[in-house]
Design a protein around this motif. Structure first.
Motif, PDB file in Angstrom:
ATOM      1  N   THR A 220      63.613  69.289  36.113  1.00 43.72           N
ATOM      2  CA  THR A 220      64.724  70.250  36.805  1.00 43.72           C
ATOM      3  C   THR A 220      65.231  71.221  35.356  1.00 43.72           C
ATOM      4  N   GLY A 221      65.149  72.192  35.014  1.00 43.83           N
ATOM      5  CA  GLY A 221      65.920  73.388  34.362  1.00 43.83           C
ATOM      6  C   GLY A 221      65.073  73.467  33.628  1.00 43.83           C
ATOM      7  N   SER A 222      63.908  73.290  33.496  1.00 43.12           N
ATOM      8  CA  SER A 222      63.101  73.838  32.290  1.00 43.12           C
ATOM      9  C   SER A 222      62.151  74.981  32.324  1.00 43.12           C
ATOM     10  N   GLY A 223      62.786  75.764  33.545  1.00 45.97           N
ATOM     11  CA  GLY A 223      62.577  77.147  33.447  1.00 45.97           C
ATOM     12  C   GLY A 223      60.956  77.549  34.569  1.00 45.97           C
ATOM     13  N   LYS A 224      60.740  76.349  35.491  1.00 50.61           N
ATOM     14  CA  LYS A 224      59.773  76.673  36.321  1.00 50.61           C
ATOM     15  C   LYS A 224      60.032  77.769  37.443  1.00 50.61           C
ATOM     16  N   SER A 225      60.991  77.805  38.227  1.00 54.52           N
ATOM     17  CA  SER A 225      61.841  78.946  38.899  1.00 54.52           C
ATOM     18  C   SER A 225      62.001  80.202  38.308  1.00 54.52           C
ATOM     19  N   TYR A 226      62.279  80.610  36.952  1.00 54.65           N
ATOM     20  CA  TYR A 226      62.598  81.388  36.180  1.00 54.65           C
ATOM     21  C   TYR A 226      60.923  82.573  35.555  1.00 54.65           C
ATOM     22  N   THR A 227      60.365  81.087  35.686  1.00 55.33           N
ATOM     23  CA  THR A 227      59.222  81.927  35.165  1.00 55.33           C
ATOM     24  C   THR A 227      58.256  81.932  36.060  1.00 55.33           C
ATOM     25  N   PRO A 231      65.094  85.096  36.768  1.00 52.64           N
ATOM     26  CA  PRO A 231      66.412  84.541  36.773  1.00 52.64           C
ATOM     27  C   PRO A 231      67.039  84.702  37.807  1.00 52.64           C
ATOM     28  N   HIS A 232      67.898  83.656  38.561  1.00 59.01           N
ATOM     29  CA  HIS A 232      68.390  83.526  39.468  1.00 59.01           C
ATOM     30  C   HIS A 232      69.217  84.990  40.181  1.00 59.01           C
ATOM     31  N   SER A 233      69.986  85.128  38.722  1.00 58.11           N
ATOM     32  CA  SER A 233      70.933  85.980  39.486  1.00 58.11           C
ATOM     33  C   SER A 233      70.740  87.779  39.518  1.00 58.11           C
ATOM     34  N   VAL A 344      71.653  68.736  35.140  1.00 56.98           N
ATOM     35  CA  VAL A 344      70.886  68.934  34.218  1.00 56.98           C
ATOM     36  C   VAL A 344      70.458  70.643  34.722  1.00 56.98           C
ATOM     37  N   HIS A 345      71.069  70.465  36.217  1.00 60.57           N
ATOM     38  CA  HIS A 345      71.190  72.204  36.261  1.00 60.57           C
ATOM     39  C   HIS A 345      71.255  72.309  37.913  1.00 60.57           C
ATOM     40  N   ALA A 346      71.979  73.473  37.488  1.00 63.35           N
ATOM     41  CA  ALA A 346      72.940  74.079  38.526  1.00 63.35           C
ATOM     42  C   ALA A 346      72.595  74.274  40.163  1.00 63.35           C
TER      43      ALA A 346
HETATM   44  P1  ADP Z   1      64.209  75.155  37.239  1.00 58.73           P
HETATM   45  O1  ADP Z   1      63.365  76.413  37.953  1.00 58.73           O
HETATM   46  O2  ADP Z   1      62.609  74.117  36.888  1.00 58.73           O
HETATM   47  O3  ADP Z   1      64.721  74.117  37.189  1.00 58.73           O
HETATM   48  P2  ADP Z   1      65.300  77.741  36.032  1.00 58.73           P
HETATM   49  O4  ADP Z   1      63.887  77.913  36.162  1.00 58.73           O
HETATM   50  O5  ADP Z   1      66.354  77.662  37.289  1.00 58.73           O
HETATM   51  O6  ADP Z   1      64.434  75.966  35.928  1.00 58.73           O
HETATM   52  O7  ADP Z   1      65.847  77.556  34.500  1.00 58.73           O
HETATM   53  C1  ADP Z   1      66.817  77.079  34.495  1.00 58.73           C
HETATM   54  C2  ADP Z   1      67.701  77.861  34.019  1.00 58.73           C
HETATM   55  O8  ADP Z   1      67.306  78.106  32.288  1.00 58.73           O
HETATM   56  C3  ADP Z   1      68.581  79.076  34.571  1.00 58.73           C
HETATM   57  O9  ADP Z   1      69.132  79.498  34.293  1.00 58.73           O
HETATM   58  C4  ADP Z   1      66.833  80.125  33.736  1.00 58.73           C
HETATM   59  O10 ADP Z   1      67.636  82.051  33.786  1.00 58.73           O
HETATM   60  C5  ADP Z   1      67.083  79.705  32.823  1.00 58.73           C
HETATM   61  N1  ADP Z   1      65.888  79.817  31.395  1.00 58.73           N
HETATM   62  C6  ADP Z   1      64.062  78.795  32.092  1.00 58.73           C
HETATM   63  N2  ADP Z   1      64.041  79.798  31.335  1.00 58.73           N
HETATM   64  C7  ADP Z   1      64.935  80.560  30.443  1.00 58.73           C
HETATM   65  C8  ADP Z   1      63.686  82.142  29.850  1.00 58.73           C
HETATM   66  N3  ADP Z   1      62.048  81.719  28.493  1.00 58.73           N
HETATM   67  N4  ADP Z   1      64.659  83.013  29.409  1.00 58.73           N
HETATM   68  C9  ADP Z   1      65.730  82.412  29.292  1.00 58.73           C
HETATM   69  N5  ADP Z   1      66.087  81.785  30.480  1.00 58.73           N
HETATM   70  C10 ADP Z   1      65.916  80.568  30.976  1.00 58.73           C
END
Ligand code: ADP
Ligand code: MG
Length: 538
Positions: A220-227, A231-233, A344-346
Motif C-alpha cells: 500500500t502506498g508504493s505507487g501502484k495506482s499512480y503507475t 495521481p489521485h488528484s 501508510v496511505h490515506a
Molecule cells: P498504491 O496504489 O500502491 O497504494 P498510490 O499509487 O496511491 O499507492 O501512491 C501513493 C502516493 O504516492 C500517491 O499520493 C501518489 O501520487 C504518490 N506516488 C506514487 N508513485 C509516485 C511517483 N512515481 N512519483 C510521484 N508520486 C508518486
C-alpha cells in the motif's frame, strides 16, 4: 771684495744646500711616485687579468646557458610533439570508446530483444520494478532510526536499468545487501512516459491477437495506482493524454490502442470494457446497474467454460470508441472502488481492480450507423453512487451496455457472432500490508486479511507454476481463480512491482522483490498467439 766674495760664497753655499735639500725631497717624491706608479701598474695588471677571467667565466656561462636553453627548447618541442601524439591518440581512443559504447548499446538492445524472445518462448512472466521517489508523507511517520542522519533513509536503489539493490542495516539483525534483477528497473526519477514506453509494445501485440495482462503489485502506498492510472488528484480526466504528463499506464494504453486502431481502419476491431473489483474475496461488476439503473457494483462468480476458460457470466461490457469515452467510463467507475485510509496511505484501495478491454472483430457492428447509435447511448447522463453492499443485487442489462463475456460473444445486428480478437487486462492489485504498520482495525482489518490472503494465494500460484507442480491452487482465492487464464495461460503478462525506497517499508519491499523474483521463474509453456478460433453461432 774678499768679504763680498765670501758673503756671496756663503750665500751660494746656502743656496746650494737649499738646492740640495730640494733635490733630495724631489728625489724621494720621485721615488715615492715611482712606487705608486708601480703599484697602479700592478693593480691595473691584476684588474685586467681578473676582468679577463670574469669575461672568460661569463663567456663560459653564456655558452652553458645557451646550450641549456637549446636543450630545453628541443625538450619542449619533443614534449609538444608528444602531447600532440597523445592528443591524437586520445581522440582515437575517444572515437573507439564512442563506437564501443554504441556497439555496447546495440548489443544490449539485441540482448534485451533475445531475452524478451526467450521469455516469450519459455512463457515466462515479465517483471518490471518501479522504485517510487521518497515523498513528504514518508517523513511524517519516519522511524527513529532514519532520523539519525548517519543511517540512510532510503534502502532500495536502482543500480542500473535492470538491477535493484537493497541495503538495509538494522541494529541487532544481519546486514542486508542484496541485488535483484528484473526485465526493467525504473528509478525514482523515471517518469510515467518512460514507464509507458516500455509497456507500449504490448499494445501492438494486443492488436496482433495476443492476450495481454499488465498487473501492478506492491505494498500500500508504493505507487501502484499512480503507475496504472496517475495521481489521485487529477481534476480533468478527459483532457488529451499528452497534455497530462503524469498520466499512468491505463489512460496511455487506451490512447495508444485507439491510435493503433485508427492506423489500420480495415481491421478496426470493436472495443468493449468491463470493470471488476475483487473485494473481500467477492467479485463485483462495477459497470452493472441495479434494478433502479443505479451503478453500485453487482456480485458475480467465475465459471469455467467447456473450453476450460475462466469467465464471469453476465459480466457487463460497455462499448467505447475513443480514449475520452474509455477514460470517462473508467474514471466514473473507479469512484465506486472500495477505499480506506491507513497510516501508510490515506487513499488506500481495499480491492483488486481488473479492467478488461476486449477487442472483437465485428464488421457488421462497426458500420457508421452502429457506431453512431452506440455513441449516442453512451452519452446518456451517468449517475454513479457510493458503493453499497452489493450482495444479492439484481443485474439489469441496460440497452446501452452489453452483458456478455468473451466466451459468449454477443450477436451483431446481422445475427453473426462476434469473434474475440484479444483481451487486455489491466490489474491494480490492492496493496499488501502489515496490519501493525498500517494501523487498521475492525472492518478494515478484515479487509486487510482478505487482501493479504489473496496476495498469498497469488504467490502460491506463482510458486506452483515456477516449480511446475501438477496442482496449481488457483481456486484458493477469487483473485487467482479469476486470473487463472492469465497466470497459467499464454497471455503476455507484465507484472510491475512497485516499491517504496524508504527504510520503514524495507520488509515489504523485500517481500515484493521476492514475489517478483518468483514470478520471473514461472514458465508457462511456449507462448502462442492468443487468437481464439472463430466461434460457431449459438
Ligand atoms: P498504491 O496504489 O500502491 O497504494 P498510490 O499509487 O496511491 O499507492 O501512491 C501513493 C502516493 O504516492 C500517491 O499520493 C501518489 O501520487 C504518490 N506516488 C506514487 N508513485 C509516485 C511517483 N512515481 N512519483 C510521484 N508520486 C508518486
Ligand atoms: Mg492503490
Amino acid at each position: 771684495m774678499t768679504g763680498k766674495s765670501s758673503h756671496a760664497a756663503t750665500r751660494f753655499c746656502l743656496l746650494c744646500d737649499e738646492q740640495e735639500g730640494l733635490q733630495r725631497g724631489t728625489r724621494s717624491s720621485l721615488a715615492q711616485l715611482c712606487r705608486v706608479i708601480q703599484k697602479v701598474k700592478q693593480d691595473r695588471k691584476e684588474l685586467r687579468s681578473s676582468s679577463l677571467d670574469l669575461l672568460r667565466d661569463c663567456q663560459g656561462q653564456q655558452q652553458d646557458c645557451g646550450s641549456e636553453i637549446v636543450t630545453a627548447v628541443q625538450g619542449a618541442q619533443r614534449h609538444h610533439e608528444a602531447v600532440l601524439a597523445w592528443q591524437s591518440k586520445a581522440g582515437c581512443l575517444e572515437q573507439s570508446l564512442r563506437e564501443t559504447t554504441e556497439r555496447y548499446q546495440l548489443e544490449k538492445q539485441k540482448r534485451k530483444q533475445l531475452h524478451n524472445r526467450l521469455v516469450e518462448l519459455k512463457g515466462n512472466i515479465r517483471v518490471h520494478c518501479r522504485i517510487r521517489p521518497a515523498l513528504p508523507f514518508d517523513k511524517e511517520s519516519e522511524d527513529p532510526l532514519s532520523q539519525n542522519s548517519s543511517v540512510s533513509a532510503e534502502v532500495a536503489h536502482a543500480v542500473d536499468d535492470e538491477t535493484v539493490l537493497v541495503r538495509w542495516d538494522r541494529p541487532g539483525h544481519p546486514w542486508i545487501n542484496k541485488t535483484y534483477n528484473f526485465e526493467r528497473v525504473y528509478g525514482p526519477a523515471e517518469s510515467q512516459r518512460v514507464v509507458f514506453e516500455e509497456v507500449c509494445p504490448l499494445l501492438t501485440s494486443l492488436l496482433d491477437g495476443y492476450n495481454v495482462c499488465i498487473m501492478a503489485y506492491g505494498q500500500t502506498g508504493s505507487g501502484k495506482s499512480y503507475t496504472m492510472m496517475g495521481p489521485h488528484s487529477r481534476k480533468e480526466p478527459v483532457l488529451p493524454v499528452e497534455s497530462q504528463g503524469d498520466l499512468g499506464i491505463i489512460p496511455r494504453a487506451a490512447e495508444e490502442l485507439f491510435r493503433l486502431i485508427s492506423e489500420n481502419p480495415s481491421r478496426s476491431p470493436k472495443v468493449a470494457v468491463s470493470v471488476v473489483e475483487v473485494y473481500n474475496n467477492d467479485i463485483f461488476d462495477l459497470l452493472a446497474k441495479d434494478s433502479c439503473a443505479v451503478t453500485s457494483g453487482v456480485k458475480r462468480e467465475v465459471l469455467t467454460t467447456k473450453a476450460g476458460k475462466k469467465e464471469i457470466p453476465s459480466l457487463t461490457y460497455e462499448s467505447v470508441h475513443s480514449t475520452e469515452e474509455f477514460l470517462t467510463l473508467v474514471d466514473g467507475r473507479l469512484r465506486l472502488r472500495a477505499k480506506h485510509a491507513t497510516l501508510v496511505h490515506a487513499d488506500s484501495s481495499r480491492s483488486h481492480l481488473i479492467i478488461t478491454v476486449t477487442l472483437t472483430t465485428a464488421p457488421s457492428w462497426d458500420s457508421p450507423a452502429n457506431r453512431q447509435s452506440d455513441v449516442s447511448l453512451l452519452k446518456e447522463p451517468d449517475c454513479p453512487s457510493p458503493r453499497q453492499p452489493a450482495t444479492g443485487r439484481r443485474h439489469s442489462a441496460a440497452h446501452r451496455t452489453s452483458s456478455w463475456s468473451p466466451g459468449a460473444a454477443p450477436e451483431g445486428p446481422t445475427g453473426h457472432m462476434e469473434q474475440v480478437h484479444a483481451k487486455l487486462q489491466l490489474v491494480d492489485l490492492a496493496g499488501s500490508e502489515c496490519a501493525g504498520v498500517s494501523g487498521v482495525t475492525g472492518a478494515a482489518l478484515r479487509e486487510t486479511s482478505f487482501i493479504n490472503r489473496s496476495l498469498a494465494a497469488l504467490a502460491d500460484v506463482l510458486g506452483a507454476l515456477s516449480e511446475r507442480r501438477g496442482h496449481v491452487p488457483y481456486r484458493n482465492s477469487k483473485l487467482t481463480h479469476l486470473l487463472q487464464d492469465v497466470l497459467g495461460g499464454d497471455a503476455k503478462l507484465l507484472v510491475i512491482l512497485c516499491v517504496s525506497p524508504c527504510r520503514k517499508h524495507a520488509a515489504e519491499t523485500l517481500q515484493s522483490l521476492g514475489f517478483g523474483t518468483r514470478a520471473r521463474q514461472v514458465q508457462r509453456g511456449p507462448a502462442r498467439a492468443g487468437r481464439v478460433a472463430p466461434r460457431t453461432p449459438r
